[in-house]
Design a protein around this motif. Structure first.
Motif, PDB file in Angstrom:
ATOM      1  N   THR A  49       0.832  -1.211   0.000  1.00  0.00           N
ATOM      2  CA  THR A  49       0.000   0.000   0.000  1.00  0.00           C
ATOM      3  C   THR A  49       0.860   1.252   0.000  1.00  0.00           C
ATOM      4  O   THR A  49       1.822   1.345   0.752  1.00  0.00           O
ATOM      5  N   GLN A  50       0.502   2.181  -0.869  1.00  0.00           N
ATOM      6  CA  GLN A  50       1.126   3.503  -0.811  1.00  0.00           C
ATOM      7  C   GLN A  50       0.058   4.490  -0.363  1.00  0.00           C
ATOM      8  O   GLN A  50      -1.132   4.209  -0.499  1.00  0.00           O
ATOM      9  N   TYR A  51       0.479   5.601   0.174  1.00  0.00           N
ATOM     10  CA  TYR A  51      -0.514   6.624   0.491  1.00  0.00           C
ATOM     11  C   TYR A  51       0.006   8.006   0.155  1.00  0.00           C
ATOM     12  O   TYR A  51       1.207   8.249   0.116  1.00  0.00           O
ATOM     13  N   ASP A  52      -0.951   8.882  -0.147  1.00  0.00           N
ATOM     14  CA  ASP A  52      -0.622  10.292  -0.399  1.00  0.00           C
ATOM     15  C   ASP A  52      -1.830  11.124   0.012  1.00  0.00           C
ATOM     16  O   ASP A  52      -2.830  10.568   0.468  1.00  0.00           O
ATOM     17  N   PHE A  53      -1.714  12.424  -0.175  1.00  0.00           N
ATOM     18  CA  PHE A  53      -2.774  13.312   0.312  1.00  0.00           C
ATOM     19  C   PHE A  53      -3.237  14.282  -0.757  1.00  0.00           C
ATOM     20  O   PHE A  53      -2.455  14.702  -1.620  1.00  0.00           O
ATOM     21  N   MET A  54      -4.505  14.637  -0.686  1.00  0.00           N
ATOM     22  CA  MET A  54      -5.026  15.758  -1.458  1.00  0.00           C
ATOM     23  C   MET A  54      -5.641  16.733  -0.462  1.00  0.00           C
ATOM     24  O   MET A  54      -6.074  16.323   0.621  1.00  0.00           O
ATOM     25  N   VAL A  97     -16.216  23.142  -4.029  1.00  0.00           N
ATOM     26  CA  VAL A  97     -15.090  22.240  -3.840  1.00  0.00           C
ATOM     27  C   VAL A  97     -13.989  22.591  -4.829  1.00  0.00           C
ATOM     28  O   VAL A  97     -14.213  22.624  -6.029  1.00  0.00           O
ATOM     29  N   ARG A  98     -12.817  22.866  -4.313  1.00  0.00           N
ATOM     30  CA  ARG A  98     -11.698  23.263  -5.147  1.00  0.00           C
ATOM     31  C   ARG A  98     -10.479  22.466  -4.700  1.00  0.00           C
ATOM     32  O   ARG A  98     -10.256  22.316  -3.494  1.00  0.00           O
ATOM     33  N   ILE A  99      -9.707  21.950  -5.655  1.00  0.00           N
ATOM     34  CA  ILE A  99      -8.506  21.200  -5.260  1.00  0.00           C
ATOM     35  C   ILE A  99      -7.391  22.187  -4.921  1.00  0.00           C
ATOM     36  O   ILE A  99      -6.968  22.979  -5.761  1.00  0.00           O
ATOM     37  N   THR A 150     -18.093  17.267  -1.359  1.00  0.00           N
ATOM     38  CA  THR A 150     -16.649  17.090  -1.502  1.00  0.00           C
ATOM     39  C   THR A 150     -16.329  15.788  -2.229  1.00  0.00           C
ATOM     40  O   THR A 150     -15.617  15.777  -3.235  1.00  0.00           O
ATOM     41  N   LEU A 151     -16.877  14.686  -1.721  1.00  0.00           N
ATOM     42  CA  LEU A 151     -16.476  13.391  -2.283  1.00  0.00           C
ATOM     43  C   LEU A 151     -17.121  13.107  -3.623  1.00  0.00           C
ATOM     44  O   LEU A 151     -16.517  12.442  -4.471  1.00  0.00           O
TER      45      LEU A 151
END
Ligand code: IMP
Length: 191
Positions: A68-73, A88-90, A115-116
């Motif tokens: 498993t890898q993980y990252d964030f937004m 909702v804005r990235i 959001t989702l």
């Protein structure tokens, strides 16, 4: 400081403990086991939504036994408000491509679903192998946009909660369990 029956300290700005540390721990273990089984033989990219999902993601990935890898937004959030702005804005995108990858979006709470709903559409448009949603909390009574939640921790009533990563005005994230914020905290601010 009030002490609950379970021995949890209730923050003075909160009404009560909604979900205890033990209940969270048991649920995170259960979700980790399910995810590990469902994705056996595959590689996962877990995408945590900052900042609320950080603590949940950190605990969850340690219960996953497959690669498993993980990252964030980061996306635009409620700021100092207890109500959704509907926009909702990235603000921070993934540093890596997601084409051909199995993605699980990890969120602290699904409330209106704005959001989702928007984020899942965005990630799906990048040609991933799959995109599923995992949330610790679900507040279905306030849903505006439909969200397909595949991994869900707890369904909660329509109350504003803080702790275990969840905030009000960037405070209370470090509380070890989920507590109901006393409405007077945001009523005082006219919300
Ligand atoms: P949605 O777009 O309305 O589903 O909002 C999801 C986001 O709203 C979450 O990631 C939280 O940041 C925030 N949120 C919604 N309800 C609560 C709550 O009860 N406590 C803290 N944050 C919340």
């Amino acid at each position: 400081m009030q002490i609950t029956k379970g021995g949890y300290k209730v923050h003075p700005d909160c009404k009560r403990v909604l979900i205890s540390e033990n209940e969270i721990r048991a649920k995170v273990m259960e979700l980790g086991r399910r995810i590990s089984n469902d994705y056996a033989g595959k590689e996962l990219l877990m995408v945590g939504i900052l900042k609320g999902a950080m603590i949940f993601l950190a605990d969850l990935v340690r219960e996953i036994s497959i690669p498993t890898q993980y990252d964030f937004m980061a996306v635009s959030s409620y700021g100092a408000s207890s109500k959704s702005s509907g926009k909702v804005r990235i603000l921070r995108d993934l540093p890596c491509g997601v084409a051909g990858r199995h993605i699980i979006i990890v969120e602290d709470i699904v409330d209106t679903g704005l959001t989702l709903n928007s984020l899942a559409k965005d990630l799906n448009s990048r040609d991933p192998a799959s995109v599923k949603i995992c949330t610790l909390l679900d507040k279905p009574s306030r849903r505006i946009e439909p969200v397909e939640i595949y991994y869900k921790g707890f369904v909660i009533p329509d109350e504003f909660v803080v702790g275990y990563g969840l905030d009000y005005s960037d405070r209370y994230r470090n509380l070890p369990c989920i507590m109901v914020l006393h409405p007077k905290v945001y009523m005082d601010k006219g919300e």
